[in-house]
Motif scaffolding. Structure first.
Motif, mmCIF file in Angstrom:
data_model
loop_
_atom_site.group_PDB
_atom_site.id
_atom_site.type_symbol
_atom_site.label_atom_id
_atom_site.label_comp_id
_atom_site.label_asym_id
_atom_site.label_seq_id
_atom_site.Cartn_x
_atom_site.Cartn_y
_atom_site.Cartn_z
ATOM 1 N N GLN A 323 0.847 -1.233 -0.012
ATOM 2 C CA GLN A 323 0.057 -0.024 -0.069
ATOM 3 C C GLN A 323 0.972 1.454 -0.118
ATOM 4 O O GLN A 323 2.020 1.220 0.517
ATOM 5 C CB GLN A 323 -0.911 0.000 1.112
ATOM 6 C CG GLN A 323 -1.816 -1.116 1.373
ATOM 7 C CD GLN A 323 -2.831 -1.170 0.163
ATOM 8 O OE1 GLN A 323 -3.336 -0.268 -0.231
ATOM 9 N NE2 GLN A 323 -2.847 -2.455 -0.394
ATOM 10 N N CYS A 711 0.920 -3.152 -11.429
ATOM 11 C CA CYS A 711 0.625 -4.244 -10.217
ATOM 12 C C CYS A 711 1.558 -4.889 -9.388
ATOM 13 O O CYS A 711 2.625 -5.501 -10.331
ATOM 14 C CB CYS A 711 -0.447 -5.393 -11.173
ATOM 15 S SG CYS A 711 -2.006 -4.655 -11.476
ATOM 16 N N SER A 718 -2.600 -7.375 -2.351
ATOM 17 C CA SER A 718 -4.042 -6.832 -3.035
ATOM 18 C C SER A 718 -3.912 -5.284 -3.162
ATOM 19 O O SER A 718 -3.724 -4.791 -2.184
ATOM 20 C CB SER A 718 -5.124 -7.335 -2.311
ATOM 21 O OG SER A 718 -6.555 -6.745 -2.707
ATOM 22 N N ASP A 720 -6.231 -2.488 -5.826
ATOM 23 C CA ASP A 720 -7.237 -2.578 -6.573
ATOM 24 C C ASP A 720 -6.964 -2.448 -8.083
ATOM 25 O O ASP A 720 -5.958 -1.797 -8.632
ATOM 26 C CB ASP A 720 -8.034 -0.905 -6.184
ATOM 27 C CG ASP A 720 -8.593 -0.792 -4.974
ATOM 28 O OD1 ASP A 720 -8.670 -2.031 -4.317
ATOM 29 O OD2 ASP A 720 -8.919 0.285 -4.439
ATOM 30 N N GLY A 721 -8.009 -3.117 -8.908
ATOM 31 C CA GLY A 721 -7.605 -3.529 -10.208
ATOM 32 C C GLY A 721 -6.482 -4.418 -10.755
ATOM 33 O O GLY A 721 -6.342 -4.468 -11.852
ATOM 34 N N CYS A 722 -5.856 -5.140 -9.866
ATOM 35 C CA CYS A 722 -4.945 -5.983 -10.139
ATOM 36 C C CYS A 722 -5.390 -7.426 -9.472
ATOM 37 O O CYS A 722 -6.081 -7.707 -8.699
ATOM 38 C CB CYS A 722 -3.658 -5.584 -9.489
ATOM 39 S SG CYS A 722 -2.721 -3.937 -9.948
#
Length: 725
Positions: A323, A711, A718, A720-722
């Protein structure tokens, strides 16, 4: 670098660098006027306009840097118009103050002076990043007065170092500053009358054709089909593969096979590939391949430092889980590092490419010193001794410049001492804002003094300039940790003062080639610097107050152009080196202590190739390996991307090797003219499109087309979008 021989020195027109010999005029008329009314008017107006435009575009997603070539071209018809229309009356005739607003035809020397004034506005004021970082990213108050003092003193401090080292970086013929040849060619094309032979075009006609073609083409590549900025075809073949996108993306990946058919993308970070000598371009190509296609993949796919938890190429700062790091949580009320909060948030991580960039920056610094000592030490010692002799061997251009009075050293020293005094006062009076102690100011100046000469030699001979930003950040980060503004100020005084010095010296070399009186060059540079700082500061202050959420991607509307990529990298660096500090990243408390071994590697490699050159003198290619350039090749990544490099290298190869070797007459006549035409056409149409057209959305403007390149591929990470691996 060419070597002067005794036989060559006998020639009245001796010039040891072939490119210079083919490009620079070998005559001079000292009676041509340089201080004219039209020079000051057109020069100051150009400086103001370029300063405003460059700062205005600096905050945009695709920063546009409008070079002085645009002004160099635009003022020609205005200069001739003023020469025809302004009165030729002589005022105060018969007195020492006698002058005329129109001393005759618009001449090439006043055109050079106008361009030097414009050039002061063409380069950015790096200290603007401090304003952006403090006010827009850290969201802390910063008054206009301390901000203005930092920006002004940063730009003027370089005059001191320029004065000290001009003897070594301007007069010697081997210090040829390749990028100046573009402007020399353009000046000659715009002023010298040339007879067109049958079936060919004059240089002026060729320049106008190049400008027109560049202008028309960029309306296509810069507006209707922006995908031409990065043709990442591997991503198109494998649209759902993260690996393919990481390999093929020219914007967010390794750029394997990616190409740009857009001059602004090709020249945006490394400058014009047409102005770079091929041996330097080859070193950049080797460094890029080594870093991008060898070191970075090994580091990423062997998951060194949990590299798979992050994108393979990114300038962002991360937590261990992939993140984005929220830096506002680790800053206390005194604008220092909150150590307990940092302990809770965990260590700071970098993408593989970002970490490698810093490591190679370490290597470049040590390589620069060792390279200059081994390859240039003897020549520097000879120059030092010859400075005290009257009968020095000079090339044709240095001999012609003897007709003019040189700038006294005390002019430079007064500026130097005055600036250091103002800086010390500001850092003491605004110590709660600037955070930098007095000893930090003096240490920054010492670093600039040590590195200006070696980096100047590399820049003067290769057209590439290794930076001091990393070593300045590293030193103050260890000595004075947890203070981001102190780190930023130390960097601009240690690094940018050196960069400014080399900019001044490069302009002095341009004046040397065009036979401009040195004192006139000094005066226009000083005036231009002061004007540009005022305009840059006022423009930045205005934009910060008038554009909501400037630089904040999380709050800006989708598709907004005001994302400030260059300022973002600068801010990240202030967090890494200033707020968190190198000890908690590259030291015993950090994740990347092994990166410090790059310092040793950088010191060893130049010695290895120097020894190899001595042992195998028949292998000429060994002597062309320039380790500071090779190791520092990817210093601009990020924010520069892979496609900027792949395309630049391709064009440099065609121009510097193929055409120069097999069509040298055509290269001599048109190479630098083509570079100037492409620069000017792109700059003019970009400004026009910004004010005249609205954004145009369709699939052809979907730049890159590699959404999965950012990604992470770490197990269970995790984003988003990956996909989750």
């Amino acid at each position: 670098m060419a070597i002067i021989s005794e036989d060559d020195s006998a020639s009245d027109e001796y010039c040891p660098i072939k490119q210079v010999d083919m490009t620079v005029p070998k005559t001079d008329d000292p009676t041509v006027p340089v201080y004219t009314f039209r020079m000051w008017l057109l020069g100051i107006v150009s400086c103001v306009l370029l300063s405003f435009a460059n700062q205005f575009f600096w905050y945009r997603k695709e920063p546009l840097s409008i070079s002085s070539i645009s002004a160099q071209i635009a003022v020609v018809p205005l200069g001739h118009l003023m020469a025809k229309t302004i009165t030729r009356r002589v005022f105060l005739k018969g007195t020492k103050l006698e002058f005329s607003l129109n001393p005759g035809p618009f001449n090439i020397k006043e055109h050079v002076m106008i361009t030097m004034l414009a050039n002061s506005g063409a380069g950015s004021v790096y200290a603007t990043h401090i304003l952006s970082a403090v006010k827009l990213y850290y969201k802390k108050p910063l008054g206009f007065v301390p901000a203005f003092i930092v920006m002004m003193t940063t730009q003027l401090l370089g005059y001191g170092w320029a004065g000290i080292f001009r003897k070594y970086l301007v007069e010697p013929a081997e210090m040829w500053w390749p990028s100046n040849l573009v402007q020399v060619s353009l000046f000659r094309a715009l002023h010298e009358k040339e007879t067109r032979s049958k079936g060919s075009v004059t240089r002026t006609q060729f320049f106008l054709i190049a400008l027109a073609c560049s202008f028309c083409y960029y309306t296509f590549s810069g507006y209707f089909f922006t995908m031409l900025t990065s043709l990442s075809w591997i991503c198109w073949i494998f649209p759902n593969s993260v690996l393919a996108h990481q390999l093929g993306s020219g914007m967010s990946g390794l750029g394997l096979g990616a190409i740009a058919l857009d001059w602004s993308a090709i020249s945006s970070y490394l400058g014009s590939p047409l102005a770079s000598p091929w041996f330097a371009s080859a070193n950049i190509a080797a460094g890029f391949v080594l870093v991008t296609y060898v070191i970075t993949p090994i580091g990423y796919w062997f998951n060194i430092y949990n590299a798979k938890n992050f994108p393979i190429f990114s300038s962002d700062l991360f937590q261990s889980n992939g993140q984005i790091y929220n830096t506002t949580t680790i800053i206390n009320s005194n604008f220092n590092l909150d150590k307990p909060a940092y302990g809770r948030e965990g260590p700071l991580y970098l993408s593989t490419m970002f970490a490698m960039t810093y490591g190679l920056g370490f290597a470049t610094l040590s390589a620069t010193l060792v390279h200059v000592i081994l390859y240039n030490g003897g020549e520097l010692w000879r120059q030092t001794k010859s400075a005290f002799r009257e009968n020095k061997k000079l090339d044709i251009h240095a001999r012609l410049m003897k007709a003019y009075k040189q700038v006294p050293m005390w002019w430079f020293l007064i500026l130097l001492v005055a600036n250091i005094g103002v800086i010390l006062f500001a850092c003491d009076y605004y110590k709660d804002v600037l955070q930098l102690p007095w000893w930090g100011v003096l240490l920054a100046c010492a670093i600039a003094v040590v590195y200006t000469l070696p980096i100047g030699i590399i820049s003067a001979t290769t057209n590439q300039q290794p930076g001091l930003n990393i070593i300045t950040e590293y030193i103050i980060g260890y000595m004075y940790p947890g203070r981001p503004v102190a780190n930023m100020c130390f960097k601009v005084y240690g690094y940018i003062s050196m960069t400014q010095a080399l900019t001044f010296i490069s302009d002095f070399k341009l004046g040397h080639y065009m036979k401009i009186p040195p004192r006139a060059m000094f005066n226009v540079q000083l005036v231009g610097t002061v004007i540009s700082v005022v305009v840059y500061t006022a423009t930045a202050w205005w934009l910060m107050g008038s554009i909501p959420n400037l630089c904040d991607k999380s709050l800006l509307p989708a598709g907004s152009q005001w994302t400030c990529p260059m300022d973002h990298v600068f801010y990240d660096a202030s967090v890494i080196w200033g707020l968190v500090g190198p000890q908690r990243i590259f030291g015993n408390l950090g994740v990347y202590p092994a990166v410090n071994w790059f310092f040793l590697a950088g010191a060893i490699l130049p010695a290895v190739f120097w020894a190899a050159g001595k042992a195998f003198p028949s292998q000429k290619w060994i002597g062309l390996v320039n380790m500071p350039v090779l190791l520092g090749a990817t210093a601009m990544m990020p924010p520069a991307t892979s496609v900027n490099y792949t395309s630049w290298i391709a064009v440099a190869f065609v121009s510097g090797y193929v055409v120069y070797r097999y069509r040298q007459a055509a290269w001599e006549r048109y190479n630098y003219i083509l570079s100037g035409g492409l620069d000017a056409g792109t700059a003019f149409v970009t400004v026009l499109m910004y004010f005249a057209v609205k954004e145009f959305h369709w699939w052809g403007n979907y730049v890159d087309g590699c959404p999965l390149a950012t990604c992470p591929t770490g197990k269970g990470v995790s984003v988003d979008g990956c996909p989750v691996f």
